[in-house]
Scaffold this active site. Structure first.
Site, short mmCIF file in Angstrom:
data_model
loop_
_atom_site.label_atom_id
_atom_site.label_comp_id
_atom_site.label_asym_id
_atom_site.label_seq_id
_atom_site.Cartn_x
_atom_site.Cartn_y
_atom_site.Cartn_z
N SER A 253 16.37 28.82 23.65
CA SER A 253 14.93 28.92 23.45
C SER A 253 14.66 30.15 22.59
CB SER A 253 14.24 29.08 24.80
OG SER A 253 14.56 30.35 25.33
N LYS A 254 13.39 30.36 22.31
CA LYS A 254 13.01 31.50 21.47
C LYS A 254 13.50 32.82 22.08
CE LYS A 254 9.24 29.84 18.75
NZ LYS A 254 7.84 29.56 18.79
N ARG A 255 13.52 32.82 23.40
CA ARG A 255 13.96 34.01 24.12
C ARG A 255 15.38 34.43 23.68
NH1 ARG A 255 16.56 34.26 28.73
NH2 ARG A 255 16.47 32.00 28.97
#
Ligand code: GLU
Length: 480
Positions: A253-255
């Site tokens: 994910s973007k994380r």
């Protein structure tokens, strides 16, 4: 064209046709790019076709910039479709036509259950702790009994007995009991097709033989088969590839710094061939081979070696691979790419000449741009603190001596300069480093750089002498 008879049910002997079908609701992410790559490779390996379809039926979330970013990312990676892309929304009439055909053949039905009614049934099932399944009384009703003036949706008649089996190229045999399938909607009450219908119709009309995509679509495949079977169309062969996870094992994910393909190019300075190679190895393997170029990948690629478990994204690995491809890349090409990351308009010819010694340790284009910056610095140079630290009074005196010596050299070549400075070091009874260190600080403003003779040659006689003079101290006593 060769044909494949992989396990599955695509028409035996048909030429391979694959497709990449992104929804343009965001940038081309790394998972999408890998799906495109696997489809491209599979088609190329089998001498087949690889097509693109933009699934833009979600009108609210599909955007032009996203479509442009997808095409841009694909063409950067060399994964353009073999034909003009298909836009799904433009085919709505065709989708509705297939829904009508399914109605006509009794494989689908108009359902007049209201949303409120469905919600009430869902809640009741929840209260009674049993799984909710659409069980519409309209499935077997006589269309003549339809309530006039009431909105309806079209639902597919899913099979209720037996089981459905998919021989997936990645997941192996997957079986679902048909009672778990529901009569999902294929045409909404406003006459628009659902995603599930559109995918099946488009894959069929585009002649797709192999559907290779993320395993988040595996459940959809069983539902999509209901439509295919209803139309009596050939089933494609499926290959559902596990999603990419971050280094911590959670879905990427973007994380995790999951970026659009454009960010790997623009922000991280990655070469397309490096990302290509990295994505290939992310979920597919050929023994221990790490460096696999495009042609080799086409020759080797197969679905049998796509892993069943999610692969982990590792930025450091991508950067190492990028370093490899930087070293292999053409120097004029790298010069142009690095120049775009540097201020002003650096001399491309000089940058290209310097590239062999600049790129040796770089892992991305920014490191190349940084490494080459000294070539274009203007006098007086900005010295790093460390470089200033090296320029003691003694070191400055040595620079004066070096200036004297090198001023006398007319043959400004690697060999002559090396011989000259080595001789000087010997005369002074010093290690070469004692001369090279202050010289490097004066010439580059830094304490690390390519080899000092390379630096002298690249800067040229006049610029080198001027930079040395700018840092040189008063001549040492012995020279007065
Ligand atoms: N449009 C879908 C997505 O972006 C892919 C559908 C498919 O490959 O069947 O996830």
């Amino acid at each position: 064209m060769t044909s494949v008879s992989a396990t599955g049910t695509a028409a035996a002997g048909a030429p391979v046709v694959t497709r990449f079908a992104p929804s343009p609701t965001g940038y081309l992410h790394i998972g999408g790019a890998r799906t495109a790559l696997f489809n491209w490779l599979f088609a190329r390996h089998h001498g087949g076709k690889y097509l693109l379809r933009i699934e833009d039926t979600d009108r609210a979330r599909s955007t032009e910039p996203a479509i442009a970013a997808i095409f841009d990312g694909l063409s950067w990676l060399g994964l353009e479709g073999d034909e003009e892309p298909v836009f799904q929304f433009a085919r709505s009439d065709r989708h509705a036509e297939v829904a009508q055909a399914l109605l006509d053949s009794g494989k689908a039905y108009r359902c007049y259950l209201s949303n409120e009614e469905l919600a009430a049934r869902r809640q009741k099932a929840q209260e009674e702790r049993r799984p909710f399944r659409i069980d519409s009384e309209w499935r077997d009703a006589d269309p003549a009994d339809a309530p006039a003036g009431t909105a309806s949706v079209v639902r597919i008649k899913a099979p209720r007995e037996g089981e459905t089996v998919i021989e997936d190229l990645v997941q192996g045999r997957v079986t679902v009991r048909n009672e778990e399938l529901d009569d999902f909607v294929i045409l909404r009450s406003d006459g628009t097709p659902t995603y599930m219908l559109a995918v099946v119709v488009d894959d069929h009309d585009m002649g797709v033989t192999h559907v290779i995509r993320g395993d988040d679509h595996l459940n959809n495949a069983f539902r999509q088969l209901t439509i295919l079977d209803g139309m009596g169309w050939d089933r494609p062969v499926y290959g559902h590839v596990p999603l990419i996870h971050g280094a911590d094992g959670a879905k990427l994910s973007k994380r995790h710094g999951a970026l659009g393909v454009d960010s790997y190019r623009d922000e991280l300075g990655i070469l397309p061939e490096a990302l290509f190679n990295y994505l290939l190895r992310l979920g597919w393997g050929h023994g221990d081979d790490e460096i696999i170029a495009r042609e080799q990948a086409v020759e080797w690629f197969d679905m049998a070696h796509v892993g069943k478990s999610p692969s982990r994204f590792d930025l450091a690995k991508l950067q190492n691979l990028n370093g490899h491809y930087l070293r292999e890349a053409d120097d004029a090409r790298l010069a142009a790419l690095a120049a775009a990351r540097m201020p002003g308009e650096p001399d491309l010819a000089l940058l290209a000449r310097a590239m062999p010694v600049i790129k040796v340790r770089a892992r991305d284009l920014d490191e190349i741009a940084d490494g080459a910056a000294f070539l274009f610095a203007t006098r007086p140079l900005d010295l790093t603190e460390k470089a200033q630290g090296l320029l003691t009074e003694e070191a400055r005196q040595r620079l004066a001596g070096i200036h004297d010596r090198l001023s006398g050299e007319s043959d400004w070549t690697l060999e002559t300069l090396e011989a000259s400075l080595k001789a000087m070091a010997e005369e002074l009874g010093l290690g070469l480093g004692k001369l090279a260190q202050p010289l490097r600080a004066a010439l580059t403003g830094q304490t690390t750089s390519p080899g000092i003779f390379d630096v002298l040659v690249l800067l040229g006689r006049d610029e080198s002498l001027a930079r040395i003079a700018a840092q040189a101290g008063a001549p040492a006593q012995s020279q007065v």
